[in-house]
Design an enzyme around this catalytic site. Structure first.
Site, PDB file in Angstrom:
ATOM      1  N   GLY A   1       0.800  -1.219   0.000  1.00  0.00           N
ATOM      2  CA  GLY A   1       0.000   0.000   0.000  1.00  0.00           C
ATOM      3  C   GLY A   1       0.834   1.270   0.000  1.00  0.00           C
ATOM      4  O   GLY A   1       2.027   1.248  -0.249  1.00  0.00           O
TER       5      GLY A   1
ATOM      6  N   HIS B   1       2.379   4.446  -5.106  1.00  0.00           N
ATOM      7  CA  HIS B   1       2.996   5.521  -5.895  1.00  0.00           C
ATOM      8  C   HIS B   1       3.078   5.055  -7.345  1.00  0.00           C
ATOM      9  O   HIS B   1       2.631   3.940  -7.681  1.00  0.00           O
ATOM     10  CB  HIS B   1       4.371   5.872  -5.324  1.00  0.00           C
ATOM     11  CG  HIS B   1       5.267   4.691  -5.134  1.00  0.00           C
ATOM     12  ND1 HIS B   1       5.732   3.933  -6.195  1.00  0.00           N
ATOM     13  CD2 HIS B   1       5.770   4.104  -4.014  1.00  0.00           C
ATOM     14  CE1 HIS B   1       6.480   2.950  -5.731  1.00  0.00           C
ATOM     15  NE2 HIS B   1       6.517   3.026  -4.409  1.00  0.00           N
TER      16      HIS B   1
ATOM     17  N   GLY C   1       5.332   3.818  -9.093  1.00  0.00           N
ATOM     18  CA  GLY C   1       5.975   2.518  -9.317  1.00  0.00           C
ATOM     19  C   GLY C   1       4.957   1.386  -9.201  1.00  0.00           C
ATOM     20  O   GLY C   1       4.854   0.525 -10.076  1.00  0.00           O
ATOM     21  N   HIS C   2       4.175   1.410  -8.111  1.00  0.00           N
ATOM     22  CA  HIS C   2       3.121   0.398  -7.949  1.00  0.00           C
ATOM     23  C   HIS C   2       2.125   0.465  -9.118  1.00  0.00           C
ATOM     24  O   HIS C   2       1.690  -0.561  -9.636  1.00  0.00           O
ATOM     25  CB  HIS C   2       2.318   0.644  -6.662  1.00  0.00           C
ATOM     26  CG  HIS C   2       3.097   0.523  -5.389  1.00  0.00           C
ATOM     27  ND1 HIS C   2       3.335   1.588  -4.560  1.00  0.00           N
ATOM     28  CD2 HIS C   2       3.675  -0.549  -4.782  1.00  0.00           C
ATOM     29  CE1 HIS C   2       4.015   1.185  -3.502  1.00  0.00           C
ATOM     30  NE2 HIS C   2       4.240  -0.104  -3.606  1.00  0.00           N
TER      31      HIS C   2
ATOM     32  N   LYS D   1      12.746  -2.646  -8.677  1.00  0.00           N
ATOM     33  CA  LYS D   1      13.228  -1.808  -7.572  1.00  0.00           C
ATOM     34  C   LYS D   1      13.734  -2.686  -6.424  1.00  0.00           C
ATOM     35  O   LYS D   1      14.725  -2.389  -5.775  1.00  0.00           O
ATOM     36  CB  LYS D   1      12.082  -0.896  -7.107  1.00  0.00           C
ATOM     37  CG  LYS D   1      12.184  -0.324  -5.718  1.00  0.00           C
ATOM     38  CD  LYS D   1      13.181   0.778  -5.676  1.00  0.00           C
ATOM     39  CE  LYS D   1      13.257   1.540  -4.362  1.00  0.00           C
ATOM     40  NZ  LYS D   1      12.742   0.958  -3.186  1.00  0.00           N
TER      41      LYS D   1
ATOM     42  N   GLN E   1      14.472  -9.249  -3.952  1.00  0.00           N
ATOM     43  CA  GLN E   1      13.161  -9.824  -3.616  1.00  0.00           C
ATOM     44  C   GLN E   1      12.572 -10.564  -4.816  1.00  0.00           C
ATOM     45  O   GLN E   1      12.059 -11.685  -4.683  1.00  0.00           O
ATOM     46  CB  GLN E   1      12.216  -8.703  -3.176  1.00  0.00           C
ATOM     47  CG  GLN E   1      10.757  -9.118  -3.094  1.00  0.00           C
ATOM     48  CD  GLN E   1       9.887  -8.026  -2.503  1.00  0.00           C
ATOM     49  OE1 GLN E   1       9.821  -7.877  -1.296  1.00  0.00           O
ATOM     50  NE2 GLN E   1       9.224  -7.247  -3.347  1.00  0.00           N
TER      51      GLN E   1
HETATM   52  P1  PAJ Z   1       5.967  -2.787  -1.669  1.00  0.00           P
HETATM   53  O1  PAJ Z   1       7.209  -2.169  -1.155  1.00  0.00           O
HETATM   54  O2  PAJ Z   1       4.663  -2.086  -1.458  1.00  0.00           O
HETATM   55  O3  PAJ Z   1       6.160  -3.021  -3.218  1.00  0.00           O
HETATM   56  C1  PAJ Z   1       5.177  -3.705  -3.973  1.00  0.00           C
HETATM   57  C2  PAJ Z   1       5.743  -3.957  -5.352  1.00  0.00           C
HETATM   58  O4  PAJ Z   1       6.003  -2.699  -5.989  1.00  0.00           O
HETATM   59  C3  PAJ Z   1       7.083  -4.726  -5.310  1.00  0.00           C
HETATM   60  O5  PAJ Z   1       7.117  -5.699  -6.343  1.00  0.00           O
HETATM   61  C4  PAJ Z   1       8.094  -3.620  -5.549  1.00  0.00           C
HETATM   62  O6  PAJ Z   1       9.298  -4.064  -6.142  1.00  0.00           O
HETATM   63  C5  PAJ Z   1       7.321  -2.712  -6.489  1.00  0.00           C
HETATM   64  N1  PAJ Z   1       7.889  -1.366  -6.505  1.00  0.00           N
HETATM   65  C6  PAJ Z   1       8.156  -0.579  -5.440  1.00  0.00           C
HETATM   66  N2  PAJ Z   1       8.716   0.593  -5.845  1.00  0.00           N
HETATM   67  C7  PAJ Z   1       8.811   0.524  -7.199  1.00  0.00           C
HETATM   68  C8  PAJ Z   1       9.325   1.392  -8.205  1.00  0.00           C
HETATM   69  N3  PAJ Z   1       9.857   2.579  -7.898  1.00  0.00           N
HETATM   70  N4  PAJ Z   1       9.267   0.980  -9.492  1.00  0.00           N
HETATM   71  C9  PAJ Z   1       8.739  -0.235  -9.811  1.00  0.00           C
HETATM   72  N5  PAJ Z   1       8.241  -1.096  -8.906  1.00  0.00           N
HETATM   73  C10 PAJ Z   1       8.283  -0.734  -7.619  1.00  0.00           C
HETATM   74  O7  PAJ Z   1       7.641  -5.236  -1.975  1.00  0.00           O
HETATM   75  C11 PAJ Z   1       6.713  -5.272  -1.180  1.00  0.00           C
HETATM   76  O8  PAJ Z   1       5.790  -4.273  -1.057  1.00  0.00           O
HETATM   77  C12 PAJ Z   1       6.482  -6.453  -0.244  1.00  0.00           C
HETATM   78  O9  PAJ Z   1       7.714  -7.020   0.080  1.00  0.00           O
HETATM   79  C13 PAJ Z   1       5.533  -7.531  -0.825  1.00  0.00           C
HETATM   80  C14 PAJ Z   1       6.095  -8.164  -2.099  1.00  0.00           C
HETATM   81  C15 PAJ Z   1       4.150  -6.930  -1.097  1.00  0.00           C
HETATM   82  C16 PAJ Z   1       5.355  -8.665   0.233  1.00  0.00           C
HETATM   83  O10 PAJ Z   1       4.864  -8.152   1.420  1.00  0.00           O
END
Ligand code: PAJ
Length: 288
Positions: free
Chosen positions: A31, A34, A36-37, A152, A156
């Site tokens: 949650g 942004h 990226g998500h 990013k 992971q």
């Molecule tokens: P979170 O940090 O919310 O990220 C969710 C997804 O968005 C992840 O796959 C992460 O690599 C991607 N993401 C974050 N910032 C990004 C960006 N700037 N550009 C592209 N993708 C981006 O990662 C997690 O949550 C948790 O570890 C989760 C996988 C949900 C397990 O709890």
């Protein structure tokens, strides 16, 4: 778009879709969404095609935070997230509470034992156990055909890919590119912690990647130790910055390399004040 909080209802829906042959694309998140998500959700929308379904999970997973980390203060804004998910093309937001995912006597974990040790795993010893466990659970609840992760969090994504292969999860893992602010800072929910001059200082992460790329363009191969200490000095010139790690490694095995060249991948973790930021990139790429 529908919001589901019950594990049972989500899994029943997923089973029904599976029986009906509906293609499901899944984006797990914590949650505070942004751009990226949102790029991941739009990618999932394209992967699901018009007749398929896109599920986004929003769950701040306690087991992937260490005891001194920011679980309690991790930013949350569910009504904003819900609106953004709808706009980006999600069909379902799956937002369980902690008790639904971790009942009181929960005692089963997924631990990847090769790619997890270094970098994030070394600095955050139980982190990937928490990630592996929650991702395995979410895949079993949502039953997607494809799940989208961001580059990013490169390590992971690699750990999840290994768990999928080792435990035979019938899902395709797609890795989508890192989305950055205009000035190069990788988007992160934790960027909101960066107040005043810290926001500007945080640019040192992406600039360190640019510097490493410049260095290998000038020389064919460079000793990793020399480049590491050069970049550490560059980053720590900023008063609030403390390097946690800078690693140069093979992007498939994640094994560190002694000699850095165009095939090398770089990852770093840096404390900006009390906020820990990570970034990574292939060293043969364009602008990070
Ligand atoms: P979170 O940090 O919310 O990220 C969710 C997804 O968005 C992840 O796959 C992460 O690599 C991607 N993401 C974050 N910032 C990004 C960006 N700037 N550009 C592209 N993708 C981006 O990662 C997690 O949550 C948790 O570890 C989760 C996988 C949900 C397990 O709890």
């Amino acid at each position: 778009m529908r919001v589901i909080t019950s594990v049972r209802i989500m899994q029943h829906l997923a089973l029904r879709w599976r029986r009906q042959g509906v293609h499901v694309a899944f984006v797990p998140t914590m949650g505070y969404l942004h751009a990226g998500h949102l790029s991941l959700i739009r990618r999932a929308r394209r992967l699901a095609r018009s007749k398929g379904k896109v599920v986004v999970s929003i769950f701040v997973n306690p087991t992937q935070f260490g005891p001194t980390e920011d679980f309690a203060r991790y930013p949350r804004d569910f009504s904003r997230d819900r609106k953004l998910c709808r706009e980006a093309g999600a069909d379902i937001v799956f937002a369980p509470d902690t008790k639904a995912i971790y009942p009181r006597d929960f005692s089963t974990y997924v631990v990847e034992e090769d790619l997890s040790w270094r970098m994030e795993g070394e600095s955050r010893p139980t982190h990937f156990r928490g990630v592996g466990t929650v991702v395995a659970k979410l895949l079993n609840i949502v039953l997607p055909d494809v799940a989208v992760f961001g580059a990013k969090d490169f390590q992971q994504a690699m750990v999840v890919g290994r768990i999928k292969r080792d435990l035979n999860f019938p899902v395709k893992i797609v890795i989508a590119p890192t989305i950055r602010e205009r000035d190069g800072l990788a988007m992160s929910s934790r960027n909101r912690y960066l107040e005043g001059p810290l926001r500007e200082q945080a640019l040192a992460l992406s600039r360190a990647i640019t510097k490493a790329r410049g260095a290998i363009r000038q020389r064919t191969a460079i000793q990793a130790d020399a480049l590491r200490s050069e970049l550490r000095t560059f980053i720590e010139q900023q008063s609030a910055m403390r390097v946690d790690y800078i690693e140069f490694f093979d992007p498939v095995t994640l094994q560190p390399v002694h000699s850095v060249d165009r095939r090398t991948h770089m990852a770093l973790a840096v404390f900006v004040g009390s906020t820990r930021l990570i970034d990574n990139a292939a060293l043969d790429g364009g602008r990070p």
